[in-house]
Design an enzyme around this catalytic site. Structure first.
Site, PDB file in Angstrom:
ATOM      1  N   CYS A   1       0.845  -1.211   0.000  1.00 23.42           N
ATOM      2  CA  CYS A   1       0.000   0.000   0.000  1.00 23.42           C
ATOM      3  C   CYS A   1       0.866   1.240   0.000  1.00 23.42           C
ATOM      4  CB  CYS A   1      -0.870   0.095   1.237  1.00 23.42           C
ATOM      5  SG  CYS A   1      -1.708  -1.391   1.661  1.00 23.42           S
TER       6      CYS A   1
ATOM      7  N   ARG B   1      -8.156  -4.653  -3.053  1.00 16.69           N
ATOM      8  CA  ARG B   1      -7.576  -3.454  -3.641  1.00 16.69           C
ATOM      9  C   ARG B   1      -8.458  -3.071  -4.837  1.00 16.69           C
ATOM     10  NH1 ARG B   1      -2.749  -1.860  -2.078  1.00 16.69           N
ATOM     11  NH2 ARG B   1      -2.007  -3.810  -1.198  1.00 16.69           N
TER      12      ARG B   1
END
Lengths: 150, 154
Positions: free
Chosen positions: B44, B115
């Site tokens: 991330c 995601r």
């Protein structure tokens, strides 16, 4: 571009403050490839990345792009302005010209163009290598390196 | 996952500073929600750092970007500071993952969001969405710009 004309082409998106890129640089030096380096400075993570990319391009305007590139990856702990001047002197370049060039619009545009091309190609991490149109994110795998030895 | 043309489910979540951000309050502009699994996981980090680099360009095109994960507002604050990014982060914390679930991107098995990227138009309808095939695969910023260009051309 550096390396053998007939060797496989590797286009690398990298950042001079990124330790994984330095590692990759060493690994690629040990295999037979033709290399293109494109700047992908991620400034929120590496505050000096764009400054260093511009510095390398400025050294390139005096014919020493790869020498400066190697010098940055050889020692990522020394990347403040005085360290850059020292590198410039060691390479025998004109310091005044280097200082003007690395702040020039043309150099900034060159770096930005590289960064944009990386975004366009979907680069999300450094290093990312493109070989035969295929993206390889991160430090190259043993398998990829072996493929260059064949 | 939520499909283009569907009205986006309304939500009200706290940001990294504890302020409520609702979809209702964002009406009139284009919003990109960046759903990601967790704060402080190494992948991330790169994703939000790269998006941060194009944030100015997104703003110039009238787009606001928000990160969304199941982490708390306090965690978001620390994460934002660690990354050095200004992208606001929303806490989908209680009930955990409710917004991710409403958008169809919650990963029930892992207990975190997948995601995914969701673009919501000024009228509150979803105009584009993308779900990454694996949490390790980070969607490039090019996808967002392609979606914007496509909309501009339409």
């Amino acid at each position: 571009m550096r390396g053998d004309r007939d060797a496989p082409l590797v286009v690398e998106y990298g950042d001079y403050e990124c330790p994984y890129c330095a590692k990759t640089d060493g690994l690629l030096a040990g295999v037979r490839v033709r290399r293109v380096f494109r700047h992908f400075p991620v400034v929120s993570k590496h505050p000096r990345a764009r400054v260093l990319a511009c510095a390398a391009e400025a050294a390139g305007l005096q014919g020493s792009y790869w020498e400066f590139h190697d010098s940055l990856y050889a020692d990522q702990g020394r990347i403040d302005d005085p360290h850059l001047w020292e590198r410039v002197r060691e390479l025998g370049l004109d310091l005044d010209r280097f200082e003007a060039d690395r702040r020039s619009e043309a150099v900034a545009e060159r770096v930005e163009r590289d960064f944009r091309s990386g975004l366009r190609a979907g680069v999300v991490t450094t290093p990312t290598l493109f070989v035969d149109g295929q993206a390889h994110a991160g430090v190259p795998s043993e398998e990829l390196l072996q493929s260059f030895l064949r | 996952m939520i499909e283009p043309g569907t009205p986006a489910p309304d939500f009200s979540l706290r940001n990294q500073d504890g302020e409520e951000v609702s979809l209702e309050s964002l009406r009139g502009g284009t919003v990109v929600l960046v759903f990601y699994p967790l704060d402080f996981s190494p992948v991330c980090t790169d994703q939000l750092n790269v998006y941060q680099e194009v944030l100015g360009e997104l703003h110039a095109r009238g787009v606001e970007m928000y990160g969304v994960s199941v982490d708390s507002a306090y965690s978001h604050k620390a994460f934002q500071e660690k990354l050095g990014v200004s992208i606001p982060l929303l806490a989908d914390f209680h009930p955990k993952g409710a917004v991710a679930r409403a958008f169809g991107v919650y990963d029930e098995e892992r207990g975190v969001s997948a995601r995914a990227l969701v673009m919501i138009g000024p009228d509150g309808a979803v105009v584009w969405s993308y779900r990454s095939p694996s949490p390790l695969e980070i969607p490039g910023a090019n996808l967002i710009f392609d979606a914007l260009d496509e909309r501009a051309a339409a």
